[in-house]
Design a protein around this motif. Sequence first.
Motif, short mmCIF file in Angstrom:
data_model
loop_
_atom_site.label_atom_id
_atom_site.label_comp_id
_atom_site.label_asym_id
_atom_site.label_seq_id
_atom_site.Cartn_x
_atom_site.Cartn_y
_atom_site.Cartn_z
N GLY A 1 -4.10 -9.49 3.94
CA GLY A 1 -3.07 -10.40 4.43
C GLY A 1 -1.97 -10.70 3.43
O GLY A 1 -1.03 -11.44 3.74
N MET A 2 -2.07 -10.18 2.21
CA MET A 2 -1.04 -10.41 1.19
C MET A 2 -0.46 -9.07 0.77
O MET A 2 -0.86 -8.47 -0.24
CB MET A 2 -1.61 -11.17 -0.02
N GLN A 3 0.43 -8.59 1.60
CA GLN A 3 1.02 -7.26 1.42
C GLN A 3 1.75 -7.17 0.08
O GLN A 3 2.54 -8.02 -0.28
CB GLN A 3 2.01 -6.98 2.56
N GLY A 4 1.45 -6.14 -0.66
CA GLY A 4 2.19 -5.87 -1.90
C GLY A 4 1.58 -6.49 -3.14
O GLY A 4 1.97 -6.14 -4.25
N LEU A 5 0.64 -7.42 -2.99
CA LEU A 5 0.02 -8.05 -4.16
C LEU A 5 -1.09 -7.15 -4.70
O LEU A 5 -2.07 -6.87 -4.00
CB LEU A 5 -0.54 -9.42 -3.80
N LYS A 6 -0.94 -6.73 -5.95
CA LYS A 6 -1.94 -5.89 -6.61
C LYS A 6 -2.28 -6.55 -7.95
O LYS A 6 -1.43 -6.64 -8.83
CB LYS A 6 -1.43 -4.47 -6.82
N ILE A 7 -3.53 -6.99 -8.07
CA ILE A 7 -3.96 -7.75 -9.25
C ILE A 7 -4.80 -6.84 -10.14
O ILE A 7 -5.77 -6.23 -9.67
CB ILE A 7 -4.79 -8.97 -8.83
N PRO A 8 -4.44 -6.70 -11.42
CA PRO A 8 -5.21 -5.81 -12.31
C PRO A 8 -6.68 -6.22 -12.35
O PRO A 8 -7.02 -7.40 -12.36
CB PRO A 8 -4.55 -6.02 -13.68
N ALA A 9 -7.58 -5.21 -12.39
CA ALA A 9 -9.01 -5.45 -12.48
C ALA A 9 -9.44 -5.36 -13.95
O ALA A 9 -8.69 -4.92 -14.81
CB ALA A 9 -9.77 -4.44 -11.64
N GLU B 1 -9.36 -19.97 -2.55
CA GLU B 1 -9.99 -18.66 -2.71
C GLU B 1 -9.27 -17.64 -1.82
O GLU B 1 -9.06 -17.89 -0.62
CB GLU B 1 -11.47 -18.72 -2.34
N LEU B 2 -8.90 -16.52 -2.42
CA LEU B 2 -8.22 -15.48 -1.65
C LEU B 2 -9.20 -14.80 -0.71
O LEU B 2 -10.39 -14.65 -1.04
CB LEU B 2 -7.59 -14.45 -2.60
N PRO B 3 -8.74 -14.36 0.48
CA PRO B 3 -9.63 -13.69 1.43
C PRO B 3 -10.07 -12.33 0.91
O PRO B 3 -9.89 -12.03 -0.27
CB PRO B 3 -8.78 -13.59 2.69
N LYS B 4 -10.60 -11.54 1.76
CA LYS B 4 -11.27 -10.28 1.42
C LYS B 4 -10.50 -9.46 0.38
O LYS B 4 -9.33 -9.13 0.54
CB LYS B 4 -11.43 -9.44 2.69
N LEU B 5 -11.21 -9.13 -0.73
CA LEU B 5 -10.64 -8.31 -1.81
C LEU B 5 -11.09 -6.88 -1.66
O LEU B 5 -12.21 -6.60 -1.25
CB LEU B 5 -11.09 -8.84 -3.18
N THR B 6 -10.22 -5.95 -2.06
CA THR B 6 -10.57 -4.53 -2.11
C THR B 6 -10.26 -4.01 -3.49
O THR B 6 -9.14 -4.18 -3.99
CB THR B 6 -9.78 -3.73 -1.06
N LEU B 7 -11.25 -3.40 -4.13
CA LEU B 7 -11.06 -2.81 -5.46
C LEU B 7 -10.65 -1.36 -5.31
O LEU B 7 -11.34 -0.57 -4.66
CB LEU B 7 -12.34 -2.91 -6.28
N HIS B 8 -9.51 -1.00 -5.92
CA HIS B 8 -8.99 0.37 -5.81
C HIS B 8 -9.22 1.10 -7.14
O HIS B 8 -9.20 0.49 -8.21
CB HIS B 8 -7.50 0.35 -5.49
N SER B 9 -9.41 2.40 -7.05
CA SER B 9 -9.56 3.22 -8.26
C SER B 9 -8.22 3.28 -9.00
O SER B 9 -7.18 2.87 -8.47
CB SER B 9 -10.06 4.62 -7.90
N ALA B 10 -8.24 3.82 -10.21
CA ALA B 10 -7.07 3.79 -11.08
C ALA B 10 -5.86 4.45 -10.42
O ALA B 10 -5.95 5.55 -9.86
CB ALA B 10 -7.40 4.47 -12.39
N GLY B 11 -4.74 3.77 -10.49
CA GLY B 11 -3.48 4.27 -9.95
C GLY B 11 -2.34 3.48 -10.56
O GLY B 11 -2.54 2.50 -11.27
N GLU B 12 -1.11 3.92 -10.28
CA GLU B 12 0.05 3.23 -10.83
C GLU B 12 0.48 2.10 -9.88
O GLU B 12 0.53 2.30 -8.66
CB GLU B 12 1.21 4.20 -11.04
N PHE B 13 0.76 0.95 -10.43
CA PHE B 13 1.21 -0.18 -9.61
C PHE B 13 2.04 -1.13 -10.46
O PHE B 13 2.11 -1.00 -11.68
CB PHE B 13 0.01 -0.92 -9.01
#
Length: 236
Positions: free
Chosen positions: A220-228, A163-175
């Motif tokens: 802790g996982m810099q640069g990883l952005k997972i689509p919601a 299980e990945l540690p703390k998740l943060t959901l970001h509003s719509a943006g380009e990634f």
Amino acid sequence: MTMIYHCTLELHDSLYFATREIGRLYETEPVLHNYALSYVLGLIDNPQYNTVVPEEHAYRYFCSEQVPKYEEHLTPLNQQGIYVTPARAVSHTAILNTWKYADNRYHVEMEPTSKNIPSFGRTKEIAPESQFEFFLITEKALVLQRWVRIGKWASKARLEAVELPKLTLHSAGEFAYPHPLNPLDVMFTNQVLSYDTVNMPPVSLIRNVRMIGEFYTVEGMQGLKIPAKMQYRFSN
């Protein structure tokens, strides 16, 4: 609450499925489709995950007809908030095998065949000890199998899910997202700007994707952005 597991699959047998056929060569691409992974993980028609389907669509090893029922089998996973992404190879090697069918009878009448069945060829398979990674997104904690079977040969593989540690959901943006994706599962909630195509039935995948939409980041996982908001969707 959304949870994301980082899953690693290590092959203990050679893995074969025909991603493409080039004459007598049947080649396995080092990418695993998310439909196949959903079956491999045992998520389909399983009371443990509350994904049981109606009796007429029940998932059995022996089937009366060879007609895929992806929509009937995968829709219950949407209802439980479970989604599996396609997998990419972390490390892999390929091996070539030659096979042929032979008739061992002493006397054979030469008669024209009525079926188009290949009699010899070569398979390009993914070798043991190769590793794949993918993500499993869920709304509740899951207990997964330690060992699974995958591919045409039902090859043995070891599954590890963290299980990945703390998740943060970001509003719509380009990634950018370098892992493979099923385009049907993201195109209705994200604007896909660019991608590379991986030809693979029944739905070709995309990777190295740039898109606009909501996404998760992981502490802790810099640069990883997972689509919601990914879920199984179908063309009809």
